[in-house]
Design an enzyme around this catalytic site. Sequence first.
Site, PDB file in Angstrom:
ATOM      1  N   GLU A  17       0.810  -1.211   0.000  1.00 35.66           N
ATOM      2  CA  GLU A  17       0.000   0.000   0.000  1.00 35.66           C
ATOM      3  C   GLU A  17       0.847   1.267   0.000  1.00 35.66           C
ATOM      4  OE1 GLU A  17      -3.489  -0.511   2.799  1.00 35.66           O
ATOM      5  OE2 GLU A  17      -2.327  -2.296   3.264  1.00 35.66           O
ATOM      6  N   SER A 149      -6.516  -2.106   2.127  1.00 40.80           N
ATOM      7  CA  SER A 149      -6.823  -1.603   0.782  1.00 40.80           C
ATOM      8  C   SER A 149      -7.397  -2.660  -0.143  1.00 40.80           C
ATOM      9  CB  SER A 149      -5.568  -0.973   0.146  1.00 40.80           C
ATOM     10  OG  SER A 149      -5.208   0.195   0.821  1.00 40.80           O
ATOM     11  N   TYR A 215      -9.442   3.013  -5.702  1.00 41.12           N
ATOM     12  CA  TYR A 215      -8.446   4.011  -6.080  1.00 41.12           C
ATOM     13  C   TYR A 215      -8.380   4.346  -7.567  1.00 41.12           C
ATOM     14  CZ  TYR A 215      -6.899   2.822  -1.384  1.00 41.12           C
ATOM     15  OH  TYR A 215      -6.859   2.590  -0.039  1.00 41.12           O
ATOM     16  N   ARG A 262     -11.861   3.482  11.292  1.00 41.47           N
ATOM     17  CA  ARG A 262     -12.992   3.317  10.373  1.00 41.47           C
ATOM     18  C   ARG A 262     -13.418   1.855  10.378  1.00 41.47           C
ATOM     19  NH1 ARG A 262     -11.021   3.229   5.201  1.00 41.47           N
ATOM     20  NH2 ARG A 262     -11.575   1.021   5.032  1.00 41.47           N
ATOM     21  N   ASP A 264     -15.686  -1.140   8.640  1.00 37.31           N
ATOM     22  CA  ASP A 264     -16.350  -1.537   7.405  1.00 37.31           C
ATOM     23  C   ASP A 264     -17.415  -2.582   7.740  1.00 37.31           C
ATOM     24  OD1 ASP A 264     -14.602   0.117   6.043  1.00 37.31           O
ATOM     25  OD2 ASP A 264     -13.177  -1.495   5.634  1.00 37.31           O
ATOM     26  N   GLU A 277     -14.262  -5.420   9.505  1.00 36.25           N
ATOM     27  CA  GLU A 277     -12.949  -5.106  10.064  1.00 36.25           C
ATOM     28  C   GLU A 277     -12.918  -3.651  10.500  1.00 36.25           C
ATOM     29  OE1 GLU A 277      -9.696  -4.487   7.078  1.00 36.25           O
ATOM     30  OE2 GLU A 277     -11.176  -5.352   5.716  1.00 36.25           O
ATOM     31  N   ASN A 279     -10.179  -0.365  10.549  1.00 33.06           N
ATOM     32  CA  ASN A 279      -8.917   0.185  10.051  1.00 33.06           C
ATOM     33  C   ASN A 279      -8.436   1.262  11.008  1.00 33.06           C
ATOM     34  OD1 ASN A 279      -8.711  -0.881   7.008  1.00 33.06           O
ATOM     35  ND2 ASN A 279     -10.840  -0.429   7.503  1.00 33.06           N
ATOM     36  N   GLY A 283      -7.361   5.689   4.910  1.00 31.06           N
ATOM     37  CA  GLY A 283      -6.736   6.589   3.950  1.00 31.06           C
ATOM     38  C   GLY A 283      -7.040   8.054   4.202  1.00 31.06           C
TER      39      GLY A 283
END
Length: 333
Positions: A17, A149, A215, A262, A264, A277, A279, A283
């Site tokens: 990443e 990612s 992305y 964050r 998900d 999960e 994070n 990002g």
Amino acid sequence: MSEEIYIVVLMGGISPEREISLQSGKAVANALSKDNNNNVIKIIVNDDMVNELDNYKIDVAFIALHGYFGEDGGIQGILESKGIPYTGSGVFASRLAMNKSESKNVFRRNNIPTPEYFNASMVQSMSVITDSVKKLKLPVITKPVSNGSSIGISIIKEYAGIKDAIKHTGSYSKEILVEECIEGRELAVSVLGDKALPVIEIKTATGVYDYDAKYKSDNTQYIILEPGDKTSECTLSHAIYDRVQDLAVRAHKHLGCRTFSRADMILDKNGNIYVLEVNTIPGFTERSLLPKAAAAANISFAELCNSIVNADCKYERSVQACIHDNNVVNAKI
């Protein structure tokens, strides 16, 4: 006049990443530089960057590293050994959240719903893995245990695809998570401090929020949801909205995360919510979900970055005060 703060922004790194981290780090550095009280230094992290930290006066390190040696407690441990305060979660919480299997164990113990799963590896026989997949039922998704990612994921829709999926995911990680693939609305809930930010739904052209969708694709939609009386494309019922925000905060706290994260999630057609999960260093690019959620809460990108720095500087001062007080007590004893 406010006190000057010397901030080093760590970006790049040695994980797959790296390129995303460079984008995050540059965006953060530019945002922090807008405050005249901030003295911002950018360091591109490689294998040999550790000693470079000794060349600067550093009040706080803003970690904009994704993947291993960024989110797994590696860089956090080095910074602690040098006495450098840093943003985000500590060593233990970073390591725990980065490991999808271990974090799911935490979710289970604390009644946070998460899809069924098992662990696999390249050294296992395909027959053993196939038997385990049959217990979950197709489709299933394979993920590297400790990557972010959406790198290295594969969706298995037919038993014939198990071998290729394990081989693909196994090229990114020795440990592989094989997880029940639940169809539904993909939600992201960021936490800032101890509060959940507005909920975001992600819609992709392929139905899979993989690396390209995150992305590269111009067709990925990010919808800021609101609580409403009727569930629509832009709303969730008040009960479900509150539930997903509560689950994000609970997951954040039970993993021991600090300042921001964050979560998900998937919301299935029956209204069931599953946490996939958390994070610890999401990002900070223009496409990233934490900045989008902050903007929806009327927090600009510069305000977001500065609030993270200020929160962690304040945290570090409180830790040092506790250490000082304990030392005083021990000295008296």
